[in-house]
Design a protein around this motif. Structure first.
Motif, PDB file in Angstrom:
ATOM      1  N   THR A   1       4.928  16.918   4.405  1.00 48.83           N
ATOM      2  CA  THR A   1       5.051  16.024   5.728  1.00 48.83           C
ATOM      3  C   THR A   1       3.904  15.083   5.819  1.00 48.83           C
ATOM      4  N   TRP A   2       4.369  13.770   6.192  1.00 45.72           N
ATOM      5  CA  TRP A   2       3.399  12.960   6.265  1.00 45.72           C
ATOM      6  C   TRP A   2       3.327  12.290   7.646  1.00 45.72           C
ATOM      7  N   LYS A   3       2.236  12.135   8.318  1.00 44.85           N
ATOM      8  CA  LYS A   3       2.168  11.614   9.661  1.00 44.85           C
ATOM      9  C   LYS A   3       1.468  10.106   9.849  1.00 44.85           C
ATOM     10  N   ILE A   4       2.409   9.071   9.945  1.00 40.65           N
ATOM     11  CA  ILE A   4       2.087   7.848   9.876  1.00 40.65           C
ATOM     12  C   ILE A   4       1.013   7.341  10.753  1.00 40.65           C
TER      13      ILE A   4
ATOM     14  N   THR B   1       7.335   1.775  10.076  1.00 46.98           N
ATOM     15  CA  THR B   1       7.832   3.077  10.413  1.00 46.98           C
ATOM     16  C   THR B   1       8.292   4.108   9.140  1.00 46.98           C
ATOM     17  N   ALA B   2       8.750   5.259   9.614  1.00 48.57           N
ATOM     18  CA  ALA B   2       9.054   6.279   8.464  1.00 48.57           C
ATOM     19  C   ALA B   2      10.212   5.640   7.709  1.00 48.57           C
ATOM     20  N   ASP B   3      11.227   4.811   8.547  1.00 48.36           N
ATOM     21  CA  ASP B   3      12.381   4.278   7.596  1.00 48.36           C
ATOM     22  C   ASP B   3      11.938   3.559   6.286  1.00 48.36           C
ATOM     23  N   ASP B   4      10.809   2.765   6.432  1.00 46.50           N
ATOM     24  CA  ASP B   4      10.262   1.968   5.324  1.00 46.50           C
ATOM     25  C   ASP B   4      10.073   3.068   4.284  1.00 46.50           C
TER      26      ASP B   4
ATOM     27  N   GLU C   1       0.627  -1.214  -0.015  1.00 53.47           N
ATOM     28  CA  GLU C   1      -0.016  -0.065  -0.076  1.00 53.47           C
ATOM     29  C   GLU C   1       0.865   1.190   0.038  1.00 53.47           C
ATOM     30  N   PRO C   2       0.331   2.348  -0.707  1.00 47.21           N
ATOM     31  CA  PRO C   2       0.833   3.654  -0.490  1.00 47.21           C
ATOM     32  C   PRO C   2       0.433   4.208   0.793  1.00 47.21           C
ATOM     33  N   LEU C   3       1.026   5.419   1.105  1.00 45.14           N
ATOM     34  CA  LEU C   3       0.730   6.182   2.367  1.00 45.14           C
ATOM     35  C   LEU C   3      -0.626   6.834   2.000  1.00 45.14           C
ATOM     36  N   ALA C   4      -1.046   7.075   0.756  1.00 42.24           N
ATOM     37  CA  ALA C   4      -2.421   7.470   0.628  1.00 42.24           C
ATOM     38  C   ALA C   4      -2.712   7.123  -0.907  1.00 42.24           C
ATOM     39  N   GLY C   5      -4.083   7.096  -1.207  1.00 38.26           N
ATOM     40  CA  GLY C   5      -4.600   6.560  -2.572  1.00 38.26           C
ATOM     41  C   GLY C   5      -5.625   7.693  -3.093  1.00 38.26           C
ATOM     42  N   PHE C   6      -6.277   7.479  -3.921  1.00 36.12           N
ATOM     43  CA  PHE C   6      -7.331   8.037  -4.657  1.00 36.12           C
ATOM     44  C   PHE C   6      -8.660   7.245  -4.485  1.00 36.12           C
TER      45      PHE C   6
ATOM     46  N   ASP D   1      10.894  11.311  12.309  1.00 38.84           N
ATOM     47  CA  ASP D   1      10.938  10.549  13.673  1.00 38.84           C
ATOM     48  C   ASP D   1      10.172   9.292  13.188  1.00 38.84           C
ATOM     49  N   PRO D   2      10.114   8.241  14.072  1.00 34.87           N
ATOM     50  CA  PRO D   2       9.636   7.059  13.597  1.00 34.87           C
ATOM     51  C   PRO D   2       8.073   7.046  13.009  1.00 34.87           C
ATOM     52  N   LEU D   3       7.434   8.139  13.005  1.00 38.17           N
ATOM     53  CA  LEU D   3       6.247   8.203  12.527  1.00 38.17           C
ATOM     54  C   LEU D   3       5.867   9.505  11.635  1.00 38.17           C
ATOM     55  N   THR D   4       7.025  10.024  11.389  1.00 35.62           N
ATOM     56  CA  THR D   4       6.968  11.350  10.397  1.00 35.62           C
ATOM     57  C   THR D   4       7.841  11.100   9.299  1.00 35.62           C
ATOM     58  N   VAL D   5       7.166  11.416   7.958  1.00 38.01           N
ATOM     59  CA  VAL D   5       8.150  11.458   6.782  1.00 38.01           C
ATOM     60  C   VAL D   5       7.963  12.838   6.375  1.00 38.01           C
TER      61      VAL D   5
END
Length: 566
Positions: A95-98, A111-114, A60-65, A145-149
């Motif tokens: 900035t994306w908040k996981i 995590t953001a590392d992925d 999956e992506p972070l977001a879709g349509f 951070d682990p939840l922020t890209v």
């Protein structure tokens, strides 16, 4: 900042009640049929829609349509905007908040590392990423951070919803793909066939160009979904057979891309076991003109590369004459009926991005003949045109599909009338769209003079789609034959305009630039010859609930919501 447009066409929907999802896996197995068999589950190694869509059940992506083209959260808690601070005022960062607590299917933390790793994977210059255009303009991707890209662009990016948005830009698990960077990407068979994902399903068995067996992801973020315990994706056959397996025999629950004639559609509806769903989006059947020489006499690694211009199709007059000889409305009538519209545009929608170019809609056989004469191609004693001792002969390839073979036959007749000798070739869809660097028959490798297929883009903004045709996206041996610019079109002026589109915020201006880019590829150069604006046409059984056809993302975008109608 929310990209949104009105839905073009009617998406067929079956309403469902929340009670349908009382327990994960309670509805047994869902059976899905793709007439083009799946070659990989990794969208970054294939431009084939069938690979991207089936892969989206797992990755999956972070977001879709959604079905209206709106950007929706998948792995994030909200969509970034200027209002919530997720998009910077200068438009240079997003900035994306996981969403907290997300797990990969193996139970490890997402995590953001992925996300950072995924960008490194696709943007690695030593690799070949089939979806590189979605990372156009990206300077760097960082884990705050682990939840922020945080994604930083080289210039202001009015449309930041490209990387990590839509089925063509999913997130890969860093731990699984760590040794698959660069040239090693295509060698990671286990990872590409059985990726660890965050989607509703996970792969239990993968048979290349045959079947994919999946099971419900035990760590999926919604504990009540998916309703199905297992999913089977069967590949191969043809569109008519796929439709019949849903509409008449009831062997399968969903059949993708049932590209069949209107007459056969009506016959199948009488079976009473299913229904067709259709909606217009951005799917265009087109002919791509090879700008490079596919001659098998050339050394391997030099065929269909920019080292050798095409000896015939490098001439604009030849390309234009071939387009002028085509009666697009006849093609619509033969293959699609009301599910197709004749078009001259690579980007047919949304309306603000669609050029008013209609020059190609009227067939002009005499004009086409005159243009070939001007180009020095004269009719020989055998009726075939020749120039400087070379026959005007073309190899015309496409995937195996009854409608496409009908198109080939009709277009061959028109080109024969021009004095062009045409050899037809059809390739199994699983191979043609598979992206296997070792195969001579992929549409990326393009070992033919012209080839025909359909393609579309994620979302409602065509920027990443048009960016596919920049010079650096041409497939070649150095990129393991991955890349979206399959006809090897290269124009510095086009590349510059793509960059201009990337930094233009005014929507009206974006529309103007997109139209110019469309016209540069089509009427101004004829390297892309659009034929039919195709409505999506698929089929699902009457016992499969929750289906919402989406023309702006993967057709399987909401498979987590599917359920068995009792």
């Amino acid at each position: 900042m929310k990209l949104k447009t009105a839905l073009l066409g009617a998406a067929a929907t079956l309403a469902f009640a929340p009670a349908a999802f009382a327990e994960r896996g309670s509805d047994g197995e869902v059976r899905i049929l793709y007439s083009q068999a799946v070659s990989t589950m990794n969208a970054y190694l294939s431009s084939g829609t069938k690979d991207v869509e089936v892969g989206s059940l797992v990755l999956e992506p972070l977001a879709g349509f959604d079905e209206k083209g709106n950007v929706i959260p998948r792995l994030v808690s909200e969509i970034p905007s200027r209002e919530n601070g997720g998009i910077s005022e200068d438009l240079k960062t997003i900035t994306w908040k996981i969403t907290p607590g997300l797990k990969w299917s193996d139970g490890s933390d997402f995590t953001a590392d992925d996300v950072v790793f995924t960008a490194q994977y696709c943007m690695d210059p030593a690799g070949g990423c089939a979806q590189l255009a979605r990372y156009e303009g990206v300077d760097k991707v960082e884990a705050v951070d682990p939840l922020t890209v945080k994604v930083t662009f080289k210039d202001p990016k009015p449309n930041p919803f490209m990387a990590f948005v839509g089925a063509t830009s999913p997130i890969l698990q860093k731990a699984q793909f760590a040794n698959c960077l660069g040239a090693a990407a295509s060698t990671c068979t286990d990872q590409n066939f059985k990726p660890i994902g965050t989607g509703p399903f996970m792969v239990t068995e993968f048979r290349t160009n045959d079947t994919v067996q999946l099971a419900a992801n035990p760590n999926y973020r919604d504990p009540a979904k998916p309703a199905f315990a297992t999913a089977l994706v069967k590949g191969g056959g043809d569109a008519a057979g796929a439709a019949r397996a849903v509409m008449e025999t009831g062997e399968f629950d969903y059949a993708w891309n049932t590209q069949i004639s209107p007459e056969i559609q009506e016959q199948m509806k009488a079976g009473g076991k299913g229904q067709f769903v259709t909606a217009f989006g951005t799917l265009v059947e087109r002919i791509e003109m090879n700008m490079t020489d596919p001659d098998p006499a050339l050394p391997e690694g030099e065929r269909s590369t920019t080292k050798h211009p095409h000896p015939i199709l490098s001439d604009f007059k030849v390309r234009k004459a071939l387009s002028m000889a085509i009666d697009r409305q006849t093609l619509v009538d033969v293959g699609y009926g009301v599910a197709g519209r004749a078009t001259c545009n690579l980007v047919p929608a949304p309306e603000m991005f669609a050029s008013d170019n209609t020059d190609c809609l009227k067939q002009d056989m005499e004009g086409a003949k005159a243009l070939l004469e001007e180009a020095g191609w004269t009719v020989g004693a055998d009726g075939i045109r020749e120039k400087d001792g070379r026959k005007l002969k073309l190899l015309y390839q496409t995937s195996v599909n009854a409608v496409r073979q009908d198109f080939q036959a009709v277009i061959k007749q028109w080109w024969n009338e021009l004095g062009v000798e045409v050899e037809l070739k059809s390739v199994d869809g699983g191979v043609f769209f598979g992206g296997d660097a070792g195969s001579p028959d992929t549409f990326q490798k393009f070992y033919a003079d012209v080839e025909m297929y359909a393609n579309n883009f994620d979302g409602t903004d065509p920027e990443p789609y048009l960016a596919q045709y920049t010079c650096d996206k041409a497939p070649g041996p150095e990129s393991q034959w991955q890349g979206e610019n399959v006809n090897r079109f290269c124009d510095p002026a086009y590349d510059a305009m793509v960059k201009e589109l990337g930094v233009t915020a005014d929507m009206a201006k974006r529309g103007e630039i997109a139209k110019k880019l469309n016209d540069m590829l089509t009427k101004d150069s004829m390297t892309v010859v659009p034929l039919v604006d195709r409505g999506r046409l698929s089929a699902h059984s009457n016992t499969l609930g929750g289906v919402v056809l989406n023309t702006w993302d993967s057709e399987l975008w909401n498979a987590s919501d599917w359920f068995r109608v009792k």
